[in-house]
Design a protein around this motif. Structure first.
Motif, mmCIF file in Angstrom:
data_model
loop_
_atom_site.group_PDB
_atom_site.id
_atom_site.type_symbol
_atom_site.label_atom_id
_atom_site.label_comp_id
_atom_site.label_asym_id
_atom_site.label_seq_id
_atom_site.Cartn_x
_atom_site.Cartn_y
_atom_site.Cartn_z
ATOM 1 N N SER A 115 -16.181 -45.653 16.857
ATOM 2 C CA SER A 115 -15.827 -46.913 16.197
ATOM 3 C C SER A 115 -16.809 -47.288 15.087
ATOM 4 O O SER A 115 -16.512 -48.149 14.262
ATOM 5 C CB SER A 115 -15.758 -48.048 17.220
ATOM 6 O OG SER A 115 -17.021 -48.227 17.854
ATOM 7 N N ALA A 116 -17.981 -46.636 15.053
ATOM 8 C CA ALA A 116 -18.990 -46.971 14.044
ATOM 9 C C ALA A 116 -18.888 -46.096 12.799
ATOM 10 O O ALA A 116 -19.678 -46.251 11.863
ATOM 11 C CB ALA A 116 -20.390 -46.837 14.647
ATOM 12 N N VAL A 117 -17.922 -45.191 12.772
ATOM 13 C CA VAL A 117 -17.814 -44.272 11.644
ATOM 14 C C VAL A 117 -17.533 -45.034 10.359
ATOM 15 O O VAL A 117 -16.830 -46.053 10.350
ATOM 16 C CB VAL A 117 -16.701 -43.230 11.914
ATOM 17 C CG1 VAL A 117 -15.320 -43.887 11.905
ATOM 18 C CG2 VAL A 117 -16.752 -42.107 10.894
ATOM 19 N N ARG A 132 -16.514 -42.473 4.184
ATOM 20 C CA ARG A 132 -17.092 -41.147 4.415
ATOM 21 C C ARG A 132 -16.117 -40.279 5.204
ATOM 22 O O ARG A 132 -15.973 -39.080 4.930
ATOM 23 C CB ARG A 132 -18.426 -41.272 5.151
ATOM 24 C CG ARG A 132 -19.525 -41.890 4.294
ATOM 25 C CD ARG A 132 -20.864 -41.887 4.997
ATOM 26 N NE ARG A 132 -21.375 -40.535 5.192
ATOM 27 C CZ ARG A 132 -22.549 -40.255 5.737
ATOM 28 N NH1 ARG A 132 -23.344 -41.241 6.138
ATOM 29 N NH2 ARG A 132 -22.959 -39.015 5.864
ATOM 30 N N LEU A 133 -15.449 -40.873 6.181
ATOM 31 C CA LEU A 133 -14.459 -40.116 6.941
ATOM 32 C C LEU A 133 -13.279 -39.755 6.047
ATOM 33 O O LEU A 133 -12.729 -38.645 6.144
ATOM 34 C CB LEU A 133 -13.986 -40.929 8.142
ATOM 35 C CG LEU A 133 -12.978 -40.234 9.072
ATOM 36 C CD1 LEU A 133 -13.506 -38.884 9.548
ATOM 37 C CD2 LEU A 133 -12.660 -41.138 10.266
ATOM 38 N N GLU A 158 -9.106 -35.098 16.862
ATOM 39 C CA GLU A 158 -10.491 -35.275 17.325
ATOM 40 C C GLU A 158 -11.052 -36.634 16.916
ATOM 41 O O GLU A 158 -12.046 -37.095 17.475
ATOM 42 C CB GLU A 158 -11.376 -34.160 16.750
ATOM 43 C CG GLU A 158 -11.031 -32.772 17.277
ATOM 44 C CD GLU A 158 -11.782 -31.682 16.532
ATOM 45 O OE1 GLU A 158 -12.462 -32.012 15.523
ATOM 46 O OE2 GLU A 158 -11.705 -30.511 16.943
ATOM 47 N N ILE A 159 -10.416 -37.265 15.954
ATOM 48 C CA ILE A 159 -10.889 -38.546 15.441
ATOM 49 C C ILE A 159 -10.337 -39.717 16.245
ATOM 50 O O ILE A 159 -11.009 -40.735 16.418
ATOM 51 C CB ILE A 159 -10.490 -38.684 13.951
ATOM 52 C CG1 ILE A 159 -11.236 -37.638 13.099
ATOM 53 C CG2 ILE A 159 -10.765 -40.087 13.418
ATOM 54 C CD1 ILE A 159 -10.733 -37.536 11.688
ATOM 55 N N ALA A 183 -9.085 -44.655 4.013
ATOM 56 C CA ALA A 183 -10.022 -45.646 4.548
ATOM 57 C C ALA A 183 -9.265 -46.800 5.198
ATOM 58 O O ALA A 183 -9.678 -47.312 6.252
ATOM 59 C CB ALA A 183 -10.937 -46.164 3.440
ATOM 60 N N LEU A 184 -8.158 -47.209 4.603
ATOM 61 C CA LEU A 184 -7.332 -48.256 5.197
ATOM 62 C C LEU A 184 -6.771 -47.804 6.541
ATOM 63 O O LEU A 184 -6.714 -48.585 7.500
ATOM 64 C CB LEU A 184 -6.178 -48.615 4.252
ATOM 65 C CG LEU A 184 -6.529 -49.439 3.014
ATOM 66 C CD1 LEU A 184 -5.316 -49.557 2.094
ATOM 67 C CD2 LEU A 184 -7.019 -50.829 3.417
ATOM 68 N N ALA A 185 -6.346 -46.540 6.614
ATOM 69 C CA ALA A 185 -5.818 -46.006 7.868
ATOM 70 C C ALA A 185 -6.900 -46.006 8.948
ATOM 71 O O ALA A 185 -6.640 -46.360 10.108
ATOM 72 C CB ALA A 185 -5.277 -44.598 7.647
ATOM 73 N N VAL A 186 -8.095 -45.594 8.574
ATOM 74 C CA VAL A 186 -9.205 -45.567 9.529
ATOM 75 C C VAL A 186 -9.534 -46.984 10.003
ATOM 76 O O VAL A 186 -9.756 -47.225 11.189
ATOM 77 C CB VAL A 186 -10.452 -44.902 8.896
ATOM 78 C CG1 VAL A 186 -11.661 -45.039 9.822
ATOM 79 C CG2 VAL A 186 -10.175 -43.426 8.599
ATOM 80 N N ASP A 187 -9.551 -47.930 9.076
ATOM 81 C CA ASP A 187 -9.837 -49.320 9.447
ATOM 82 C C ASP A 187 -8.781 -49.870 10.403
ATOM 83 O O ASP A 187 -9.096 -50.616 11.336
ATOM 84 C CB ASP A 187 -9.912 -50.195 8.193
ATOM 85 C CG ASP A 187 -11.192 -49.969 7.400
ATOM 86 O OD1 ASP A 187 -12.165 -49.456 7.983
ATOM 87 O OD2 ASP A 187 -11.207 -50.306 6.193
ATOM 88 N N ASP A 188 -7.526 -49.501 10.182
ATOM 89 C CA ASP A 188 -6.461 -49.945 11.090
ATOM 90 C C ASP A 188 -6.679 -49.365 12.488
ATOM 91 O O ASP A 188 -6.556 -50.080 13.491
ATOM 92 C CB ASP A 188 -5.095 -49.509 10.562
ATOM 93 C CG ASP A 188 -3.990 -49.746 11.570
ATOM 94 O OD1 ASP A 188 -3.641 -50.927 11.808
ATOM 95 O OD2 ASP A 188 -3.483 -48.762 12.150
ATOM 96 N N LEU A 189 -7.008 -48.087 12.561
ATOM 97 C CA LEU A 189 -7.252 -47.449 13.854
ATOM 98 C C LEU A 189 -8.449 -48.090 14.553
ATOM 99 O O LEU A 189 -8.443 -48.281 15.775
ATOM 100 C CB LEU A 189 -7.489 -45.951 13.650
ATOM 101 C CG LEU A 189 -6.273 -45.157 13.143
ATOM 102 C CD1 LEU A 189 -6.683 -43.742 12.765
ATOM 103 C CD2 LEU A 189 -5.179 -45.124 14.202
#
Length: 215
Positions: free
Chosen positions: A157-159, A163-164, A198-199, A142-148
């Motif tokens: 960007s709304a994911v 959940r991801l 794909e993300i 989740a931290l990685a996703v937030d950084d991206l």
């Protein structure tokens, strides 16, 4: 000046580490159920009673092996990394490298896959290990996703970050099971890399040189 550990303590710690290393190798090649405590004792050159001094049960040794697996992965793939919250791309690349390395230890992968299902029982000796590990994995992803997201690198960007994170973990675990059935046709690292690509909006970088060096 730090205190020097007593000689007996240092010797006992070395012997304990030898036992864990022997069990790690045996579980990874022969399998957990097929490996006996007597075999591990023989591999280490200790008596069965000596082994029991460090690990009174096979389950307690199993937990130590799982912790050792994580320690080795941490040293090999994540030591010196900026961290998922500071560089999500780097974290994703390291996950792919780790998944590729898992394909070289089918016994450990099989053990992990079987135990992760069995340990859903709260009374299972590995339950706390897996509960803690999944929690940490979700948080790191989740931290990685937030950084991206903060860098504008997510396609969506709304994911929802958690959940991801759950989806990525499910993909990794699911690929491991399919790979165990068809190791010649299922490319765990390749499929994971495809999904991560794909993300994000940019090409996933190669793993750092340090993460490709075996221990």
């Amino acid at each position: 000046m730090p205190d020097t550990p007593p000689r007996g303590y240092a010797s006992g710690r070395r012997r304990r580490d030898q036992v864990v290393s022997a069990a790690f190798a045996a579980f990874g090649t022969v399998g957990y159920r097929q490996t006996s405590m007597s075999q591990i004792a023989a591999d280490c050159g200790v008596s069965r009673a000596g082994l029991a001094h460090h690990f009174p049960t096979k389950e307690s040794l199993l937990e130590a092996v799982l912790d050792e697996r994580d320690r080795r992965h941490s040293l090999r793939f994540f030591e010196g990394a900026p961290g998922p919250g500071r560089d999500g791309l780097d974290h994703f690349a390291r996950l792919v490298a780790l998944t590729r390395a898992n394909a070289t230890t089918p016994g450990i992968v099989s053990l992990y896959a079987a135990l992760s299902a069995e340990a859903t029982d709260p009374t299972h000796p590995a339950h706390s290990y897996f509960a803690r590990r999944y929690k940490n994995s979700r948080e790191h992803l989740a931290l990685a996703v937030d950084d991206l997201r903060s860098r504008g690198l997510l396609r969506d960007s709304a994911v929802d970050s958690f959940r991801l994170a759950e989806e990525i973990i499910a993909i990794m675990d699911g690929l491991q099971i399919q790979w165990l059935y068809s190791p010649r046709t299922v490319d765990m690292a390749g499929r994971l890399r495809d999904r991560l690509s794909e993300i994000i909006r940019v090409e996933l970088p190669p793993a750092s040189p340090a993460s490709s060096t075996a221990l």
